[in-house]
Design a protein around this motif. Structure first.
Motif, PDB file in Angstrom:
ATOM      1  N   PRO A 268       0.580  -1.033  -0.075  1.00  0.00           N
ATOM      2  CA  PRO A 268      -0.027  -0.154  -0.052  1.00  0.00           C
ATOM      3  C   PRO A 268       0.916   1.244   0.035  1.00  0.00           C
ATOM      4  O   PRO A 268       0.197   2.426  -0.422  1.00  0.00           O
ATOM      5  N   SER A 438       0.663   4.002   6.454  1.00  0.00           N
ATOM      6  CA  SER A 438       1.079   4.609   5.018  1.00  0.00           C
ATOM      7  C   SER A 438       2.050   5.958   5.275  1.00  0.00           C
ATOM      8  O   SER A 438       1.948   6.243   6.814  1.00  0.00           O
ATOM      9  N   GLU A 443      -2.488  10.595   3.686  1.00  0.00           N
ATOM     10  CA  GLU A 443      -3.127   9.130   3.685  1.00  0.00           C
ATOM     11  C   GLU A 443      -2.991   8.452   5.092  1.00  0.00           C
ATOM     12  O   GLU A 443      -2.031   8.575   5.611  1.00  0.00           O
ATOM     13  N   SER A 446      -4.988   1.880   5.598  1.00  0.00           N
ATOM     14  CA  SER A 446      -5.953   0.978   4.950  1.00  0.00           C
ATOM     15  C   SER A 446      -6.170  -0.292   5.789  1.00  0.00           C
ATOM     16  O   SER A 446      -5.303  -0.703   6.682  1.00  0.00           O
ATOM     17  N   ARG A 474      -8.246  -4.885  -0.055  1.00  0.00           N
ATOM     18  CA  ARG A 474      -7.573  -3.628   0.879  1.00  0.00           C
ATOM     19  C   ARG A 474      -8.546  -2.396   0.767  1.00  0.00           C
ATOM     20  O   ARG A 474      -8.897  -1.964  -0.383  1.00  0.00           O
ATOM     21  N   TYR A 476      -8.877   1.411   1.469  1.00  0.00           N
ATOM     22  CA  TYR A 476      -7.993   2.515   1.894  1.00  0.00           C
ATOM     23  C   TYR A 476      -9.079   3.464   2.767  1.00  0.00           C
ATOM     24  O   TYR A 476     -10.235   3.514   2.550  1.00  0.00           O
TER      25      TYR A 476
END
Length: 532
Positions: A268, A438, A443, A446, A474, A476
């Protein structure tokens, strides 16, 4: 004249004496015991010291035995005289007569008895009569069959590894060597094919302790490129589990695992311009205690997970540090269950913890340390060897220190089930929910839901196969998702207990709503498997 008369008289006397023994032998002059028992000196009559020891009245014949009617003439020893064994013939004439009588009686004795007679004899034998004749049993001292002539005992699995004895552990080593071809060497949208040599060493150890249990597993895989873009690479992992029976109703469990492997392009975290993804190291440890109070089950477990990353190599040859992704997650779980039966235990579990990042802020300036809370309900199963494991569902959330980052939260699913529907067939279902971090600006991360269904089947005594189907989703926190589907099939043909030929084929594809994340990969492996 007078002398001749005396000689004649003497000769007659000698002849008479010589003839008497033969005549006595022929006339049975020896007699029986009853005929000679009155000879000799008479003994005095027995007089008891105590009065009344003998009856006062006697029979008419003056003996101690009263009159018995028809048997009155018999003496106390008449049975001995009448039932004693017959006298053995002593002359040739008597022996010839006896043999003639036996020959005359033999045909009648050899005649087969009628069925009724046989049944009567058998019944008398079963009734236990005094004169019953019981049949002799069959031979009970038959000779023992020699070891060389015995048929060997058939093993349940003649191709199963024997293992090595190391202390109180049985260790099973396995070595796999072969060639692997892949259509996408680094699982990226622009990946190219490669051919490389692959060597995998596995070790499995299980203790034989009577009360406690320990298990150790480890593997290491080395790949060397023969052709294509893939470089040489080493990955591996190990795990250990310990179960202790401390006291009645009190048990403890400990687990420790480590794994190192290179990240793929499906990670990711996207790093632009990377030629070679970084190595990811994961260290897990857990320690728990469980107490049984009647039907109530109470448990507490502490767990720690440590993740750290190596440097990524860029296309221009430079390296990019990934240290801002290093983190440690520490949680505490409390579980309470109720035993409906020894095979079914529903439970409730709550979890609280904290994720600590090594750096207060990442490369983009975000504070990513977070507080973790989770709750779940589940069912533990233990149907002997048929079905065992547990399933659960709940909710998990990680709230970051930085208010600019949204909380990562969602449904949590987990499963670990082993099912054996028939002999030689094992089915394994694994499901996990993972909170992924992440380092991309803005962001949060996830949630990854992953599940694998694996079926192992012994097709023949020397042929085993397995099929694995996998799916992952997955989600997010901001927007977007990835769908990963995979399938794998393998066969191993065992030449003997120690060596076999292995073939394996795998296909995986990823479809993403985000740009430049779709990829597809197919690989084939052919090699030799050695085990001990």
């Amino acid at each position: 004249m007078q002398r001749k008369s005396r000689s004649f008289c003497l000769a007659c006397a000698v002849g008479a004496l010589l003839a008497l023994p033969a005549a006595g032998q022929e006339a049975d002059l020896r007699g029986t015991v009853s005929e000679t028992r009155n000879a000799g000196i008479p003994s005095p009559v027995y007089q008891p010291a105590s009065a009344g020891a003998l009856p006062a009245e006697t029979g008419e014949n003056g003996t101690l035995f009263p009159d018995r009617g028809a048997d009155a003439d018999q003496t106390p020893f008449s049975s001995l005289d009448s039932q004693g064994p017959p006298r053995t013939p002593s002359t040739a004439r008597e022996r010839r007569a006896d043999r003639a009588r036996q020959a005359a009686d033999a045909p009648a004795e050899r005649e087969a008895p009628e069925t009724g007679a046989v049944e009567a004899t058998s019944t008398a034998s079963l009734d236990g009569g005094a004169e019953a004749i019981r049949p002799l049993p069959l031979r009970t001292n038959a000779p023992v069959q020699p070891i060389e002539g015995r048929r060997p005992t058939r093993e349940d699995d003649p191709y199963a590894p024997l293992g090595l004895r190391v202390g109180s552990f049985t260790v099973v080593p396995t070595l796999e060597q072969g060639l692997r071809w892949t259509s996408n060497a680094n699982d990226s949208p622009q990946g190219s094919e490669a051919l490389f040599s692959e060597t995998t060493l596995r070790l499995n150890a299980v203790s034989d302790w009577p009360r406690h249990r320990a298990a150790l597993n480890g593997y290491a895989t080395y790949r060397e490129t023969i052709s294509g873009e893939q470089d040489s690479e080493l990955e591996g992992g190990a795990d250990a589990a310990l179960e202790l029976d401390l006291a009645d109703g009190l048990s403890a469990r400990a687990a420790l695992s480590y794994e190192v492997r290179r990240e793929t392009a499906s990670s990711p975290v996207f790093v632009a311009g990377v030629e070679r993804q970084p190595l990811r190291h994961t260290l897990d440890g857990a320690l728990g205690v469980e107490r049984a109070l009647g039907r109530l089950r109470l448990g507490v477990t502490g767990a720690v997970t440590r993740d750290w990353y190596g440097d990524a190599r860029l296309a221009n040859g430079d390296t990019l540090s990934q240290s801002d992704r290093n983190s440690t997650l520490a949680v505490m779980r409390l579980r309470g269950g109720y035993e409906l039966s020894p095979a079914l235990i529903p439970f409730l579990e709550v979890e609280a913890g904290r994720r600590f990042h090594d750096e207060d802020r990442d490369s983009a300036g975000y504070a990513r340390s977070a507080t973790r809370l989770a709750g779940r309900a589940g069912l533990a199963l233990d149907l002997t060897e048929k079905l065992a494991g547990e399933v659960s569902a709940g909710w998990v959330a990680e709230d970051f220190e930085d208010s600019r980052l949204d909380t990562v939260s969602g449904l949590e699913l987990a499963a670990a089930l082993d099912w054996s529907p028939m002999r030689g067939t094992n089915v394994r279902l694994d499901g996990t929910t993972t909170v992924e971090g992440s380092t991309n600006a803005g962001e949060s991360g996830s949630l990854l839901y992953a599940g694998t269904l694996r079926i192992e089947r012994r097709l023949r005594a020397n042929l085993s196969g397995d099929v694995a189907l996998g799916a992952a989703w997955r989600d997010y926190a901001g927007d977007g998702h990835d769908l990963i589907l995979s399938g794998e099939a393998s066969l191993t043909w065992w030449l003997n207990r120690y060596a076999g030929l292995t073939g394996r084929a795998r296909h995986e594809r990823q479809h993403s709503s985000l740009p430049d994340r779709d990829y597809e990969e197919t690989s084939v492996f052919m090699g030799v498997t050695l085990q001990r």
